[in-house]
Design a protein around this motif. Structure first.
Motif, PDB file in Angstrom:
ATOM      1  N   THR A 341      -8.433 152.707 133.909  1.00 41.93           N
ATOM      2  CA  THR A 341      -7.608 151.819 133.083  1.00 41.93           C
ATOM      3  C   THR A 341      -6.461 151.221 133.890  1.00 41.93           C
ATOM      4  O   THR A 341      -5.995 150.112 133.592  1.00 41.93           O
ATOM      5  CB  THR A 341      -7.057 152.591 131.874  1.00 41.93           C
ATOM      6  OG1 THR A 341      -8.144 153.183 131.167  1.00 41.93           O
ATOM      7  CG2 THR A 341      -6.294 151.677 130.932  1.00 41.93           C
ATOM      8  N   LEU A 342      -6.014 151.926 134.922  1.00 42.28           N
ATOM      9  CA  LEU A 342      -4.918 151.411 135.751  1.00 42.28           C
ATOM     10  C   LEU A 342      -5.292 150.107 136.430  1.00 42.28           C
ATOM     11  O   LEU A 342      -4.415 149.294 136.760  1.00 42.28           O
ATOM     12  CB  LEU A 342      -4.520 152.458 136.810  1.00 42.28           C
ATOM     13  CG  LEU A 342      -3.878 153.748 136.282  1.00 42.28           C
ATOM     14  CD1 LEU A 342      -3.614 154.707 137.429  1.00 42.28           C
ATOM     15  CD2 LEU A 342      -2.579 153.434 135.544  1.00 42.28           C
ATOM     16  N   THR A 347      -3.573 144.067 139.569  1.00 43.61           N
ATOM     17  CA  THR A 347      -3.499 142.724 140.154  1.00 43.61           C
ATOM     18  C   THR A 347      -2.781 141.765 139.204  1.00 43.61           C
ATOM     19  O   THR A 347      -2.771 141.984 137.986  1.00 43.61           O
ATOM     20  CB  THR A 347      -4.906 142.197 140.457  1.00 43.61           C
ATOM     21  OG1 THR A 347      -5.688 142.250 139.269  1.00 43.61           O
ATOM     22  CG2 THR A 347      -5.570 143.055 141.530  1.00 43.61           C
ATOM     23  N   PRO A 348      -2.191 140.689 139.730  1.00 48.89           N
ATOM     24  CA  PRO A 348      -1.333 139.818 138.900  1.00 48.89           C
ATOM     25  C   PRO A 348      -2.032 139.206 137.691  1.00 48.89           C
ATOM     26  O   PRO A 348      -1.522 139.276 136.563  1.00 48.89           O
ATOM     27  CB  PRO A 348      -0.888 138.730 139.885  1.00 48.89           C
ATOM     28  CG  PRO A 348      -1.012 139.354 141.222  1.00 48.89           C
ATOM     29  CD  PRO A 348      -2.173 140.290 141.148  1.00 48.89           C
ATOM     30  N   ARG A 352      -1.181 140.151 133.764  1.00 44.86           N
ATOM     31  CA  ARG A 352      -0.698 139.166 132.792  1.00 44.86           C
ATOM     32  C   ARG A 352      -1.661 139.062 131.604  1.00 44.86           C
ATOM     33  O   ARG A 352      -1.244 139.002 130.448  1.00 44.86           O
ATOM     34  CB  ARG A 352      -0.538 137.810 133.467  1.00 44.86           C
ATOM     35  CG  ARG A 352       0.031 136.742 132.530  1.00 44.86           C
ATOM     36  CD  ARG A 352       0.165 135.395 133.203  1.00 44.86           C
ATOM     37  NE  ARG A 352      -1.116 134.719 133.334  1.00 44.86           N
ATOM     38  CZ  ARG A 352      -1.736 134.504 134.486  1.00 44.86           C
ATOM     39  NH1 ARG A 352      -1.187 134.927 135.626  1.00 44.86           N
ATOM     40  NH2 ARG A 352      -2.891 133.873 134.537  1.00 44.86           N
ATOM     41  N   MET A 353      -2.941 139.070 131.924  1.00 43.73           N
ATOM     42  CA  MET A 353      -3.966 138.948 130.901  1.00 43.73           C
ATOM     43  C   MET A 353      -3.912 140.130 129.927  1.00 43.73           C
ATOM     44  O   MET A 353      -3.957 139.963 128.706  1.00 43.73           O
ATOM     45  CB  MET A 353      -5.332 138.918 131.596  1.00 43.73           C
ATOM     46  CG  MET A 353      -6.395 138.107 130.923  1.00 43.73           C
ATOM     47  SD  MET A 353      -7.772 137.872 132.074  1.00 43.73           S
ATOM     48  CE  MET A 353      -8.309 139.563 132.312  1.00 43.73           C
ATOM     49  N   THR A 354      -3.793 141.330 130.466  1.00 41.70           N
ATOM     50  CA  THR A 354      -3.798 142.534 129.628  1.00 41.70           C
ATOM     51  C   THR A 354      -2.565 142.603 128.743  1.00 41.70           C
ATOM     52  O   THR A 354      -2.661 142.947 127.559  1.00 41.70           O
ATOM     53  CB  THR A 354      -3.888 143.793 130.519  1.00 41.70           C
ATOM     54  OG1 THR A 354      -5.104 143.747 131.279  1.00 41.70           O
ATOM     55  CG2 THR A 354      -3.875 145.055 129.679  1.00 41.70           C
ATOM     56  N   VAL A 534     -11.947 137.476 138.436  1.00 39.62           N
ATOM     57  CA  VAL A 534     -10.835 137.197 137.525  1.00 39.62           C
ATOM     58  C   VAL A 534      -9.649 136.628 138.282  1.00 39.62           C
ATOM     59  O   VAL A 534      -9.011 135.657 137.848  1.00 39.62           O
ATOM     60  CB  VAL A 534     -10.424 138.483 136.765  1.00 39.62           C
ATOM     61  CG1 VAL A 534      -9.175 138.230 135.919  1.00 39.62           C
ATOM     62  CG2 VAL A 534     -11.566 138.973 135.882  1.00 39.62           C
ATOM     63  N   GLU A 535      -9.344 137.234 139.439  1.00 38.88           N
ATOM     64  CA  GLU A 535      -8.211 136.754 140.227  1.00 38.88           C
ATOM     65  C   GLU A 535      -8.464 135.345 140.765  1.00 38.88           C
ATOM     66  O   GLU A 535      -7.557 134.510 140.791  1.00 38.88           O
ATOM     67  CB  GLU A 535      -7.931 137.722 141.382  1.00 38.88           C
ATOM     68  CG  GLU A 535      -7.450 139.098 140.933  1.00 38.88           C
ATOM     69  CD  GLU A 535      -6.187 139.033 140.103  1.00 38.88           C
ATOM     70  OE1 GLU A 535      -5.260 138.294 140.486  1.00 38.88           O
ATOM     71  OE2 GLU A 535      -6.127 139.717 139.060  1.00 38.88           O
ATOM     72  N   ASP A 536      -9.710 135.082 141.175  1.00 41.03           N
ATOM     73  CA  ASP A 536     -10.043 133.737 141.654  1.00 41.03           C
ATOM     74  C   ASP A 536      -9.877 132.710 140.539  1.00 41.03           C
ATOM     75  O   ASP A 536      -9.370 131.605 140.766  1.00 41.03           O
ATOM     76  CB  ASP A 536     -11.487 133.705 142.171  1.00 41.03           C
ATOM     77  CG  ASP A 536     -11.631 134.442 143.492  1.00 41.03           C
ATOM     78  OD1 ASP A 536     -10.595 134.717 144.125  1.00 41.03           O
ATOM     79  OD2 ASP A 536     -12.774 134.759 143.873  1.00 41.03           O
TER      80      ASP A 536
END
Length: 565
Positions: A341-342, A347-348, A352-354, A534-536
């Motif tokens: 879960t961590l 990642t940024p 933000r999404m979570t 997701v980061e991309d």
């Protein structure tokens, strides 16, 4: 080739998908019955203190006469619910039939002000014409114990919260289908035990377990549906699944109308999960998940099974382990190692999404159950208002389906929440005696929240990558259940400040609606498989790569045409 191409090869919208999605949606019909069971199983019947049991003469009096000499009147002229005279007021019988009703009421009030009062030492008498029994009348959850009614729903939602945390992570580790089968059985057994509970404490314990099972069912049903269908039909299928919950609300009203005993009602809404448990063994595990968990042989076997059901057996035979690994080479290389879960916060973009999704889910559930769990306050027949609250979901989900398909997920999610909050806040300005207007505004607000819920499930499933989809959905679902736990407790504030619950229920969705605008858009975008995907997407890098690949392919095509000419 990517996994979506393999799915197209074996049939992405064939007979398998229709049967598979239908079987997964059938238990969803009964989930609303457990979420909203409290409206009927814990309906508060009209009640007042029982007559003094040490006077045998009471056996010769009618029920109305017993009530008249035992229970005083409150400020509205109705019998008090929690106090009685310390001794029968026999002289009221003589006045009862000899004076004008208004004079008699004034006399009774004068007497009640002079006579000594006491608590309901001999229990309560309940008017059971509406419901033959409820947990309220079974365990006397009235007067000083009335807060236990809200506590019962809070305990159930606590189970949903714990289940979301446990089953979300376990499903990403051990698979969707295995956990789903276990949760079907857990729901059936726990619901049956709750129906025959001899005490309120045991009832709460088994309802807690029902809540845990419900979380596992919701999370795994949705993932198994999404991971076996193509991008182009996700919106329609996701909305169709939400309609099953809507129909479940109407089914609950129908079942509760014909089954007036809370024990038989609880049993009736639990038995169908035994059937779901039996046929769940036929369901296939997600090949996408199997491939990412280094089980390519089983993933290929499942793809070939899908091809056979869809009448594309020849195409399915062409798929082998090498083709699968080649198509998902990037995804499999990006998901090596274990995830927890961590990783939702490392990642940024994921962080933000979570955070934004947690806010959206909490507020949607908080306001939704704040409106839906106290139907008796509207002064309308509870069966009718349950049908109205369920039926409003139908146009609401049609509208949200259209807006998600044309305006995008982000605008739909934020707009539904803000509109819901404004509607609830508007209700504070309507006088209490305007019940029809208040009910209409509440129904409109509930429809907006139902639309928000419909968007939540689809949007979150599209935002999280495959390797963390269950963990992500489990985490945000925990936040939703936290909101559902707090909602009935906020209602208790209304006893001190009547307008405060409405203010809180309205402000929270408005604020979270603005948070939704910080989420990335997912309309017509393939499902991400890894955190890097997701980061991309969050940095816009994926769209640039796609453009470069398109230019590269176009250049190659032009060169080939020149050579052939």
């Amino acid at each position: 080739m990517v996994f979506a191409d393999l799915l197209e090869q074996v049939g992405s919208t064939g007979r398998f998908q229709v049967v598979h999605t239908t079987l997964l949606c059938l238990p969803v019909l009964m989930m609303a019955s457990h979420n909203l069971l409290q409206n009927f199983a814990a309906a508060v019947p009209p009640h007042f203190c029982s007559a003094h049991t040490n006077l045998s003469v009471f056996t010769r009096l009618s029920a109305a006469e017993k009530l008249h000499i035992t229970v005083p009147l409150d400020a509205n002229g109705a019998p008090e619910k929690c106090r009685r005279y310390d001794a029968p007021q026999w002289h009221l019988l003589a006045k009862n039939g000899s004076t004008d009703p208004e004079v008699r009421e004034g006399t009774d009030r004068a007497v009640s002000q002079q006579a000594a009062l006491q608590d309901c030492d001999d229990g309560w008498t309940y008017d059971e014409r509406e419901r033959s029994s409820s947990i309220i009348s079974e365990w006397h959850l009235v007067c000083s114990l009335r807060s236990l009614k809200s506590m019962g729903q809070t305990v159930y939602m606590g189970g949903v919260l714990v289940g979301a945390g446990i089953f979300g992570g376990l499903a990403d580790r051990f698979g969707r289908r295995v956990l789903l089968t276990m949760c079907y059985l857990l729901m059936g057994v726990s619901g049956t035990c709750a129906a025959f509970s001899p005490s309120f404490s045991l009832f709460c314990l088994f309802r807690f377990m029902c809540g845990m099972a419900l979380s596992g069912i919701v999370l795994n049903c949705f993932s198994l549906i999404v991971e076996w269908i193509p991008t182009r039909v996700r919106t329609v299928v996701g909305t169709g699944t939400a309609y099953c919950y809507t129909m479940g609300q109407l089914i609950l009203a129908l079942v509760a109308y014909f089954i007036r005993d809370w024990r038989w009602l609880t049993l009736a809404v639990s038995l169908p999960f035994y059937v779901a448990f039996l046929y769940s063994w036929w369901l296939l595990e997600s090949s996408r998940w199997l491939a990412l968990k280094n089980k390519p042989e089983q993933a290929v076997k499942n793809l070939k099974t899908v091809a056979r059901y869809n009448g594309r057996q020849d195409e399915g035979e062409k798929i082998d382990v090498e083709m699968l690994q080649s198509s998902m080479k990037k995804e499999m290389s990006g998901c090596k190692g274990s995830y927890t879960t961590l990783d939702l916060f490392r990642t940024p973009t994921m962080r933000r999404m979570t955070v934004c999704l947690c806010t959206v889910w909490f507020s949607t559930s908080f306001a939704y159950y704040g409106l839906s769990m106290d139907l008796q306050k509207f002064g309308v027949d509870i069966y009718l208002i349950q049908v109205i609250f369920g039926a409003v979901d139908i146009p609401a989900k049609v509208i949200i389906n259209i807006t998600m398909s044309y305006l995008g997920r982000r605008l739909s999610q934020g707009g539904a929440l803000i509109l819901a909050g404004i509607t609830i806040l508007s209700n504070l300005l309507v006088p209490y005696d305007k019940q029809m207007v208040r009910t209409c505004l509440a129904v409109l607000g509930k429809g907006c929240l139902a639309a928000s819920f419909s968007c939540c499930y689809l949007y979150s499933g599209e935002l999280y990558p495959t390797i963390l989809r269950q963990s992500g959905l489990g985490w945000v679902s925990m936040m939703a259940r936290l909101g559902a736990m707090v909602a009935p407790l906020v209602l208790l504030l209304g006893e001190y400040v009547p307008w405060l619950p409405g203010l809180i229920y309205g402000l929270v969705p408005v604020l979270s609606g603005f948070a939704a605008f910080f989420l990335p858009e997912t309309l017509n975008i393939p499902l991400p498989d890894t955190i890097q995907d997701v980061e991309d997407r969050g940095t816009g890098r994926s769209s640039k790569i796609e453009k470069k690949e398109a230019i590269f392919l176009q250049d190659n095509t032009d060169n080939l045409l020149k050579q052939t000419s």
